[in-house]
Design a protein around this motif. Structure first.
Motif, mmCIF file in Angstrom:
data_model
loop_
_atom_site.group_PDB
_atom_site.id
_atom_site.type_symbol
_atom_site.label_atom_id
_atom_site.label_comp_id
_atom_site.label_asym_id
_atom_site.label_seq_id
_atom_site.Cartn_x
_atom_site.Cartn_y
_atom_site.Cartn_z
ATOM 1 N N LEU A 34 0.839 -1.197 0.000
ATOM 2 C CA LEU A 34 0.000 0.000 0.000
ATOM 3 C C LEU A 34 0.874 1.245 0.000
ATOM 4 C CD1 LEU A 34 -2.509 -1.059 2.808
ATOM 5 C CD2 LEU A 34 -2.840 -1.264 0.330
ATOM 6 N N ASP A 35 0.377 2.326 -0.602
ATOM 7 C CA ASP A 35 1.123 3.583 -0.597
ATOM 8 C C ASP A 35 0.924 4.344 0.715
ATOM 9 O OD1 ASP A 35 1.919 3.114 -3.184
ATOM 10 O OD2 ASP A 35 0.250 4.238 -4.065
ATOM 11 N N LYS A 36 -0.248 4.117 1.336
ATOM 12 C CA LYS A 36 -0.614 4.946 2.494
ATOM 13 C C LYS A 36 -0.877 4.100 3.735
ATOM 14 C CE LYS A 36 -1.812 9.180 0.465
ATOM 15 N NZ LYS A 36 -2.180 8.957 -0.951
ATOM 16 N N ASP A 37 -0.785 4.774 4.880
ATOM 17 C CA ASP A 37 -1.100 4.178 6.162
ATOM 18 C C ASP A 37 -2.621 3.973 6.250
ATOM 19 O OD1 ASP A 37 -0.987 3.357 8.760
ATOM 20 O OD2 ASP A 37 -0.667 5.350 9.610
ATOM 21 N N ILE A 38 -3.041 2.810 6.741
ATOM 22 C CA ILE A 38 -4.485 2.558 6.843
ATOM 23 C C ILE A 38 -4.979 2.609 8.285
ATOM 24 C CG2 ILE A 38 -4.603 1.218 4.713
ATOM 25 C CD1 ILE A 38 -4.706 -1.329 6.565
ATOM 26 N N ALA A 39 -4.116 2.986 9.225
ATOM 27 C CA ALA A 39 -4.509 3.046 10.634
ATOM 28 C C ALA A 39 -5.720 3.962 10.795
ATOM 29 C CB ALA A 39 -3.343 3.556 11.476
ATOM 30 N N GLY A 40 -6.734 3.473 11.502
ATOM 31 C CA GLY A 40 -7.922 4.271 11.787
ATOM 32 C C GLY A 40 -8.904 4.399 10.629
ATOM 33 N N ARG A 41 -8.623 3.732 9.519
ATOM 34 C CA ARG A 41 -9.506 3.833 8.346
ATOM 35 C C ARG A 41 -10.435 2.623 8.249
ATOM 36 N NH1 ARG A 41 -7.616 7.125 4.204
ATOM 37 N NH2 ARG A 41 -9.717 6.817 3.390
ATOM 38 N N HIS A 42 -11.590 2.841 7.631
ATOM 39 C CA HIS A 42 -12.457 1.716 7.291
ATOM 40 C C HIS A 42 -11.960 1.121 5.977
ATOM 41 C CE1 HIS A 42 -15.242 2.179 10.545
ATOM 42 N NE2 HIS A 42 -15.436 3.464 10.258
ATOM 43 N N VAL A 43 -11.519 -0.136 6.043
ATOM 44 C CA VAL A 43 -10.879 -0.775 4.887
ATOM 45 C C VAL A 43 -11.737 -1.925 4.364
ATOM 46 C CG1 VAL A 43 -8.870 -2.117 4.139
ATOM 47 C CG2 VAL A 43 -8.559 -0.147 5.660
ATOM 48 N N LEU A 44 -11.919 -1.945 3.065
ATOM 49 C CA LEU A 44 -12.635 -3.044 2.414
ATOM 50 C C LEU A 44 -11.709 -3.653 1.358
ATOM 51 C CD1 LEU A 44 -15.356 -4.594 2.054
ATOM 52 C CD2 LEU A 44 -15.958 -2.895 0.312
ATOM 53 N N ILE A 45 -11.268 -4.883 1.616
ATOM 54 C CA ILE A 45 -10.427 -5.585 0.641
ATOM 55 C C ILE A 45 -11.307 -6.053 -0.511
ATOM 56 C CG2 ILE A 45 -8.926 -7.574 0.238
ATOM 57 C CD1 ILE A 45 -8.261 -7.581 3.229
ATOM 58 N N VAL A 46 -10.868 -5.786 -1.718
ATOM 59 C CA VAL A 46 -11.633 -6.175 -2.897
ATOM 60 C C VAL A 46 -10.864 -7.263 -3.642
ATOM 61 C CG1 VAL A 46 -12.685 -5.376 -5.038
ATOM 62 C CG2 VAL A 46 -12.564 -3.835 -3.063
ATOM 63 N N GLU A 47 -11.480 -8.451 -3.720
ATOM 64 C CA GLU A 47 -10.846 -9.593 -4.396
ATOM 65 C C GLU A 47 -11.735 -10.106 -5.525
ATOM 66 O OE1 GLU A 47 -8.475 -11.124 -5.238
ATOM 67 O OE2 GLU A 47 -7.185 -11.962 -3.702
ATOM 68 N N ASP A 48 -11.121 -10.684 -6.527
ATOM 69 C CA ASP A 48 -11.900 -11.300 -7.603
ATOM 70 C C ASP A 48 -12.374 -12.692 -7.212
ATOM 71 O OD1 ASP A 48 -9.164 -11.922 -7.631
ATOM 72 O OD2 ASP A 48 -9.209 -12.537 -9.726
ATOM 73 N N ILE A 49 -11.493 -13.446 -6.520
ATOM 74 C CA ILE A 49 -11.879 -14.824 -6.194
ATOM 75 C C ILE A 49 -11.185 -15.325 -4.941
ATOM 76 C CG2 ILE A 49 -10.082 -15.858 -7.675
ATOM 77 C CD1 ILE A 49 -12.189 -18.073 -8.368
ATOM 78 N N ILE A 50 -11.921 -16.103 -4.146
ATOM 79 C CA ILE A 50 -11.332 -16.864 -3.052
ATOM 80 C C ILE A 50 -11.335 -18.312 -3.489
ATOM 81 C CG2 ILE A 50 -11.509 -17.554 -0.643
ATOM 82 C CD1 ILE A 50 -13.100 -15.011 -0.131
ATOM 83 N N ASP A 51 -10.138 -18.843 -3.639
ATOM 84 C CA ASP A 51 -9.975 -20.219 -4.107
ATOM 85 C C ASP A 51 -9.668 -21.071 -2.870
ATOM 86 O OD1 ASP A 51 -9.114 -22.516 -5.583
ATOM 87 O OD2 ASP A 51 -8.697 -21.232 -7.287
ATOM 88 N N SER A 52 -8.400 -21.220 -2.525
ATOM 89 C CA SER A 52 -8.057 -21.925 -1.284
ATOM 90 C C SER A 52 -8.290 -21.036 -0.060
ATOM 91 C CB SER A 52 -6.591 -22.342 -1.315
ATOM 92 O OG SER A 52 -5.751 -21.207 -1.278
ATOM 93 N N GLY A 53 -8.315 -19.711 -0.273
ATOM 94 C CA GLY A 53 -8.460 -18.777 0.836
ATOM 95 C C GLY A 53 -7.124 -18.349 1.424
ATOM 96 N N LEU A 54 -6.039 -18.934 0.926
ATOM 97 C CA LEU A 54 -4.717 -18.678 1.509
ATOM 98 C C LEU A 54 -4.260 -17.235 1.300
ATOM 99 C CD1 LEU A 54 -3.143 -22.091 0.452
ATOM 100 C CD2 LEU A 54 -3.459 -21.307 2.801
ATOM 101 N N THR A 55 -4.490 -16.693 0.108
ATOM 102 C CA THR A 55 -4.081 -15.316 -0.178
ATOM 103 C C THR A 55 -4.784 -14.351 0.773
ATOM 104 O OG1 THR A 55 -3.799 -15.846 -2.528
ATOM 105 C CG2 THR A 55 -3.982 -13.516 -1.953
ATOM 106 N N LEU A 56 -6.090 -14.508 0.872
ATOM 107 C CA LEU A 56 -6.890 -13.596 1.666
ATOM 108 C C LEU A 56 -6.624 -13.731 3.154
ATOM 109 C CD1 LEU A 56 -8.865 -11.438 1.014
ATOM 110 C CD2 LEU A 56 -10.700 -13.067 1.424
#
Ligand code: PRP
Ligand code: MN
Ligand code: MG
Length: 184
Positions: A90-112
């Protein structure tokens, strides 16, 4: 395009876009506009999530900001190994932010699962996930995912961001590949 390579259309362009509108409505209700934490921060996982990310951002009726992370799992191109490396942080600090991870697919789930653990250490105000696709029969690790577009069978799929050897991402629909393409 890609004539002869696509065995079938699993999810059409219209079905994808309808689902994105539905997800956007549900997500928008959970994030108050004008909150002290600032605009909802979408974290797109490169490269697969780019099409979903841009369509979702424009479908959401609330202001959002965008960050991208590139992670990659080692191993063969049709199955994930679980070893994740950061290609771009990430370019920026996410502390204190509402974060929504956007993924195309959960396969094994390991990445996520790895990504959520990593981002949680950066102390966001909240951390959730939206994925367009999930393969319930391929899951190896349990990941808490609030928003899922479609549950699909454990078949190799391409299109709408998903690749085989970097190809087919530019298809507007999700399709299955002819086994001959990957040497089946
Ligand atoms: C794919 C996909 C997800 C991940 C899912 O990305 O886009 O990010 O694998 O697999 P998992 O649940 O088994 O971990 P990939 O690593 O192929 O990179 P890409 O997005 O650049 O294609
Ligand atoms: Mn990916
Ligand atoms: Mg890939």
């Amino acid at each position: 395009m890609y004539e002869g390579d696509i065995a079938s259309v699993l999810i059409s362009e219209d079905q994808i876009q309808d689902k994105i509108a539905e997800l956007a409505g549900i997500i928008a209700e959970r994030y108050p506009v004008g909150a002290p934490e600032g605009d909802l921060l979408l974290v797109g996982v490169l490269k697969g999530a780019v099409f979903f990310m841009t369509d979702l951002a424009r479908a959401l009726p609330i202001p959002t900001q965008m960050e991208f992370m590139a992670v990659s799992s080692y191993g063969s191109s049709t199955s994930s190994s679980g070893v994740v490396r950061i290609l771009k942080d990430l370019d920026k600090d996410i502390a204190g932010r509402h974060v929504l991870i956007v993924e195309d697919i959960i396969d094994s789930g390991l990445t996520l699962s790895w990504l959520m653990r990593n981002l949680r250490t950066r102390n966001p105000a909240s951390l959730e996930v939206v994925t367009l696709l999930r393969k319930p029969d391929a899951i190896k690790v349990d990941v808490e995912v609030a928003n899922v577009g479609f549950d699909i069978p454990d078949e190799f799929v391409v299109g709408y961001g998903l690749d085989y050897a970097e190809r087919y991402r530019d298809l507007p629909y999700i399709g299955t590949l002819e086994p001959t393409v990957y040497g089946g």
